[in-house]
Enzyme design. Sequence first.
Site, PDB file in Angstrom:
ATOM      1  N   ASP A 100      -3.962   2.583   6.667  1.00  0.00           N
ATOM      2  CA  ASP A 100      -3.513   1.438   5.883  1.00  0.00           C
ATOM      3  C   ASP A 100      -2.069   1.099   6.241  1.00  0.00           C
ATOM      4  OD1 ASP A 100      -3.760  -0.613   3.981  1.00  0.00           O
ATOM      5  OD2 ASP A 100      -2.952   0.641   2.390  1.00  0.00           O
ATOM      6  N   ASP A 117       2.927   6.438   1.980  1.00  0.00           N
ATOM      7  CA  ASP A 117       1.615   6.104   1.409  1.00  0.00           C
ATOM      8  C   ASP A 117       0.461   6.540   2.313  1.00  0.00           C
ATOM      9  OD1 ASP A 117      -0.112   5.161  -0.492  1.00  0.00           O
ATOM     10  OD2 ASP A 117      -0.015   3.078   0.175  1.00  0.00           O
TER      11      ASP A 117
END
Length: 168
Positions: A100, A117
């Site tokens: 991502d 993240d």
Amino acid sequence: SRRERAMGKGSKFGRKQQEEVWHNAEVDALYRLAHAGVRVPKPYGCFDGVLLMDLVTDEAGDVAPRLNDIAMTADQAREDHAVMMHYVKLMLCAGVVHGDLSEFNVLVDEYGPVIIDLPQAVDAAANNNAATMLARDVNNMTRYYAQYAPELSSSKYAKEIWALFEEG
């Protein structure tokens, strides 16, 4: 196993187990990537469901901005793009695909980009979608930096990086 059935059913116990697996995977990815030379926040572990890690700050000591919150020159875009492609390569050498990666999952401090993240990071060798995910990560970063240095849009790093990975 009981744990897998609970996670599949989405029971309270299953959700707790899934969260534990998720946190452990992110902490493992952070350690692996830091060891490989990728700039990521240093993790300290999970406590009561909260992942504790270093705070990435700017020169003034404030929280570092996300990549999408800053503007840059064409020269800076080319330089940071090269750094990010190097990080993607190092991540792949460590067996990790972010999954991502975009301008929303990169902080910028005084030394450059810091990748954040990672709960959805995948094992490059074990996930059938890893090549597609890597291409998306590379293309997201290239598309962002090409706003400032349009010549980057013609690069084909994803195919080259994955081909080198497959060759060992």
